[in-house]
Design an enzyme around this catalytic site. Structure first.
Site, PDB file in Angstrom:
ATOM      1  N   GLU A 127      43.077  23.033  72.107  1.00  0.00           N
ATOM      2  CA  GLU A 127      44.311  23.829  72.140  1.00  0.00           C
ATOM      3  C   GLU A 127      43.975  25.276  71.787  1.00  0.00           C
ATOM      4  O   GLU A 127      42.920  25.531  71.194  1.00  0.00           O
ATOM      5  CB  GLU A 127      45.313  23.281  71.115  1.00  0.00           C
ATOM      6  N   GLY A 131      40.099  24.380  68.486  1.00  0.00           N
ATOM      7  CA  GLY A 131      38.932  24.167  69.340  1.00  0.00           C
ATOM      8  C   GLY A 131      37.992  23.194  68.653  1.00  0.00           C
ATOM      9  O   GLY A 131      38.124  21.978  68.787  1.00  0.00           O
ATOM     10  N   SER A 132      37.072  23.744  67.841  1.00  0.00           N
ATOM     11  CA  SER A 132      36.154  22.875  67.088  1.00  0.00           C
ATOM     12  C   SER A 132      36.929  21.999  66.108  1.00  0.00           C
ATOM     13  O   SER A 132      36.563  20.851  65.853  1.00  0.00           O
ATOM     14  CB  SER A 132      35.150  23.737  66.307  1.00  0.00           C
ATOM     15  N   GLU A 363      32.286  20.915  75.127  1.00  0.00           N
ATOM     16  CA  GLU A 363      32.001  19.584  74.521  1.00  0.00           C
ATOM     17  C   GLU A 363      31.303  19.707  73.166  1.00  0.00           C
ATOM     18  O   GLU A 363      30.417  18.934  72.824  1.00  0.00           O
ATOM     19  CB  GLU A 363      31.226  18.699  75.501  1.00  0.00           C
ATOM     20  N   SER A 366      27.121  24.614  69.889  1.00  0.00           N
ATOM     21  CA  SER A 366      25.816  24.272  69.285  1.00  0.00           C
ATOM     22  C   SER A 366      25.948  24.199  67.764  1.00  0.00           C
ATOM     23  O   SER A 366      25.229  23.437  67.109  1.00  0.00           O
ATOM     24  CB  SER A 366      24.761  25.304  69.691  1.00  0.00           C
TER      25      SER A 366
HETATM   26  N1  COS Z   1      32.544   7.881  66.360  1.00  0.00           N
HETATM   27  C1  COS Z   1      33.518   7.217  65.702  1.00  0.00           C
HETATM   28  N2  COS Z   1      34.146   7.741  64.622  1.00  0.00           N
HETATM   29  C2  COS Z   1      33.769   8.977  64.212  1.00  0.00           C
HETATM   30  C3  COS Z   1      32.777   9.707  64.867  1.00  0.00           C
HETATM   31  C4  COS Z   1      32.138   9.114  65.975  1.00  0.00           C
HETATM   32  N3  COS Z   1      31.171   9.757  66.622  1.00  0.00           N
HETATM   33  N4  COS Z   1      32.624  10.904  64.229  1.00  0.00           N
HETATM   34  C5  COS Z   1      33.501  10.923  63.215  1.00  0.00           C
HETATM   35  N5  COS Z   1      34.181   9.751  63.199  1.00  0.00           N
HETATM   36  C6  COS Z   1      35.209   9.351  62.258  1.00  0.00           C
HETATM   37  C7  COS Z   1      34.727   9.444  60.809  1.00  0.00           C
HETATM   38  O1  COS Z   1      34.108   8.257  60.402  1.00  0.00           O
HETATM   39  C8  COS Z   1      36.024   9.700  60.072  1.00  0.00           C
HETATM   40  O2  COS Z   1      36.674   8.436  59.924  1.00  0.00           O
HETATM   41  P1  COS Z   1      37.753   8.136  58.758  1.00  0.00           P
HETATM   42  O3  COS Z   1      39.046   8.724  59.205  1.00  0.00           O
HETATM   43  O4  COS Z   1      37.812   6.639  58.723  1.00  0.00           O
HETATM   44  O5  COS Z   1      37.235   8.744  57.505  1.00  0.00           O
HETATM   45  C9  COS Z   1      36.847  10.517  61.041  1.00  0.00           C
HETATM   46  O6  COS Z   1      36.302  10.270  62.339  1.00  0.00           O
HETATM   47  C10 COS Z   1      36.790  11.999  60.763  1.00  0.00           C
HETATM   48  O7  COS Z   1      35.462  12.452  60.833  1.00  0.00           O
HETATM   49  P2  COS Z   1      35.002  13.797  60.153  1.00  0.00           P
HETATM   50  O8  COS Z   1      35.366  13.774  58.716  1.00  0.00           O
HETATM   51  O9  COS Z   1      33.575  14.001  60.501  1.00  0.00           O
HETATM   52  O10 COS Z   1      35.950  14.877  60.889  1.00  0.00           O
HETATM   53  P3  COS Z   1      35.944  16.457  60.776  1.00  0.00           P
HETATM   54  O11 COS Z   1      37.275  16.898  61.228  1.00  0.00           O
HETATM   55  O12 COS Z   1      35.461  16.910  59.463  1.00  0.00           O
HETATM   56  O13 COS Z   1      34.827  16.936  61.803  1.00  0.00           O
HETATM   57  C11 COS Z   1      33.939  17.369  64.007  1.00  0.00           C
HETATM   58  C12 COS Z   1      34.654  16.419  63.047  1.00  0.00           C
HETATM   59  C13 COS Z   1      33.937  18.837  63.593  1.00  0.00           C
HETATM   60  C14 COS Z   1      32.513  16.906  64.167  1.00  0.00           C
HETATM   61  C15 COS Z   1      34.757  17.151  65.263  1.00  0.00           C
HETATM   62  O14 COS Z   1      36.053  17.638  65.065  1.00  0.00           O
HETATM   63  C16 COS Z   1      34.154  17.730  66.508  1.00  0.00           C
HETATM   64  O15 COS Z   1      33.266  17.128  67.129  1.00  0.00           O
HETATM   65  N6  COS Z   1      34.659  18.904  66.920  1.00  0.00           N
HETATM   66  C17 COS Z   1      34.276  19.480  68.174  1.00  0.00           C
HETATM   67  C18 COS Z   1      35.202  19.004  69.219  1.00  0.00           C
HETATM   68  C19 COS Z   1      34.706  19.295  70.569  1.00  0.00           C
HETATM   69  O16 COS Z   1      33.609  18.900  70.938  1.00  0.00           O
HETATM   70  N7  COS Z   1      35.527  19.988  71.337  1.00  0.00           N
HETATM   71  C20 COS Z   1      35.186  20.328  72.673  1.00  0.00           C
HETATM   72  C21 COS Z   1      36.319  19.940  73.552  1.00  0.00           C
HETATM   73  S1  COS Z   1      36.063  18.506  74.393  1.00  0.00           S
HETATM   74  S2  COS Z   1      35.561  19.210  76.137  1.00  0.00           S
END
Ligand code: COS
Length: 406
Positions: A127, A131-132, A363, A366
């Protein structure tokens, strides 16, 4: 035993993808980039020859190929043109949450739509203000009787203007952070869905990137994917599936730049010899080659882990981070090898440098990949969620069945 040999089927698939990239994509790639042309004809041809929807299960009309096979296709598409490649491959991102969490009816209807005709679907997570930070999204879904009503905006949506349906993430419990997000399938023709804006981009200009609005969009209750309030995990599991493929696209872009640069270095004469004879240039070519080889190995590892039904979060982030950064570095160096000509649009490499930049952004940037890597090392997640365990068990059972002689 570690064996990097591809099966005959995988070699044939790679050859098919390479020939397609060479004959159908390369001849128009630079022109489509200049004019930001939507590659509709190429989408139709790729669908016709079976290069789209690689991982859609056979029961819904797909080829049911593994992730490694999908990555072989993606590298070749990236080599042809990563913008066109992104358009061809984005169905996988939208379809994965449906494969992982959709009901049988949803799978039949929406996955079937992609395999019956050359239709497209988009993944709507990002949105304008989230983003991240996925958990910070503002799009809302409210249950009203037997319907969900969705309102909000999603940006940077690949193929958004051309998609027949969307996978949409929305807050169903706004006070619960990431534990209050759910995922839904929203058909493009539902009332209240609008394509607001097509972005004019630095690179990957042939791919469509749109802003999509959902204004009180009503969808059936059954369009929920997985369990209510479990959408965040579904998104993360989806990215585990798709990041290896994006990394493979990055390997393809880097390989294209490397090939152009090495050929040019053998032709361009300075100080009486081809510039490849100067160690300064030869070492750049050597470093490009090493980065490409290493990136491809990380891609294959992250894909094979998932194909074996094992968790690949760490490996997928290694692959995505390294391949994206390698694509950027290799394409910048390719421009350097071309010297002043590298900066001129008449020569092929400036496009590749512009295209590579998005690899470090979409996605998961980095920096986000590094965050995931650091967390997986320093504070690993406990054994998997129910949904993931179910998925892993299914893959393992399938692999065991295939390995057992009849
Ligand atoms: N598979 C399954 N569950 C996962 C997981 C995975 N790969 N990664 C995290 N989780 C779960 C965790 O276990 C946690 O579970 P609980 O709610 O039971 O505690 C929950 O998801 C939250 O995880 P986390 O605390 O790591 O979340 P954060 O918000 O701190 O951080 C990031 C997550 C920053 C890594 C994530 O938001 C992310 O990847 N952001 C980038 C998004 C992206 O790629 N955007 C591009 C658009 S898509 S084209």
């Amino acid at each position: 035993m570690v064996d990097f040999t591809l099966t005959d089927e995988q070699k044939d698939l790679r050859e098919l993808a390479h020939n397609f990239a060479e004959k159908e994509i390369r001849p128009v790639a630079w022109e489509y980039d200049r004019d930001a042309t939507w590659p509709q004809e190429i989408v139709e041809k790729a669908w016709e020859v079976g290069l789209m929807n690689a991982e859609l299960p056979e029961e819904y009309g797909g080829p049911g190929l593994g992730l490694l096979s999908g990555c072989l296709i993606e590298e070749e598409m990236g080599w042809g043109c990563s913008g066109i490649g992104t358009s061809l491959m984005a169905n996988g991102l939208a379809a994965t949450p449906v494969i992982l969490g959709g009901s049988e009816e949803l799978k039949q209807q929406y996955l079937g739509m992609l395999t019956e005709e050359p239709k497209l679907a988009s993944f709507c997570l990002t949105e304008p203000d989230a983003g991240s930070d996925v958990g910070g999204m503002k799009t809302r879904a409210v249950k009203k009787g037997d319907k969900w009503v969705i309102s909000g905006s999603k940006c940077f949506i690949t193929n958004g203007s051309h998609a027949s349906w969307y996978t949409v993430y929305a807050k169903t419990d706004p006070d619960a952070g990431h534990r209050g997000i759910s995922a839904f399938v929203v058909p493009r023709d539902a009332d209240g869905v609008t394509v607001d804006k097509k972005e004019d981009k630095l690179g990957q200009r042939a791919s469509d990137t749109a802003l999509i609005s959902f204004d009180e969009v009503e969808i059936p209750a059954g369009n929920l994917l997985g369990e209510e309030n479990h959408g965040f995990k579904l998104a993360m599991m989806t990215l585990d599936h798709t990041r290896p493929g994006v990394a493979a696209l990055g390997v393809g872009v880097a390989r294209a730049a490397f090939e152009f640069a090495s050929e040019y270095s053998k032709e361009r004469v300075q100080f009486g010899v081809p510039i490849a004879m100067h160690q300064a240039v030869a070492f750049m070519i050597a470093d490009m080659a090493t980065k490409i080889e290493a990136a491809r190995l990380l891609v294959w590892q992250s894909a094979v882990l998932l194909d074996q039904g094992r968790r690949n979060t760490l490996a997928a982030s290694h692959a995505k981070r390294f391949a994206a950064d390698a694509a950027m570095e290799v394409t910048v160096d390719a421009v350097q090898v071309y010297g002043g000509y590298g900066f001129i649009k008449e020569y092929p490499v400036e496009k590749l440098m512009r295209d590579a930049k998005i690899m470090q952004l979409y996605e998961g940037t980095s920096q986000i990949q590094r965050l995931v890597i650091a967390r997986e090392i320093l504070n690993p997640r406990p054994p998997d969620t129910e949904l993931q365990t179910k998925q892993e068990t299914e893959i393992q059972e399938k692999a065991q069945k295939e390995a057992t002689p009849a």
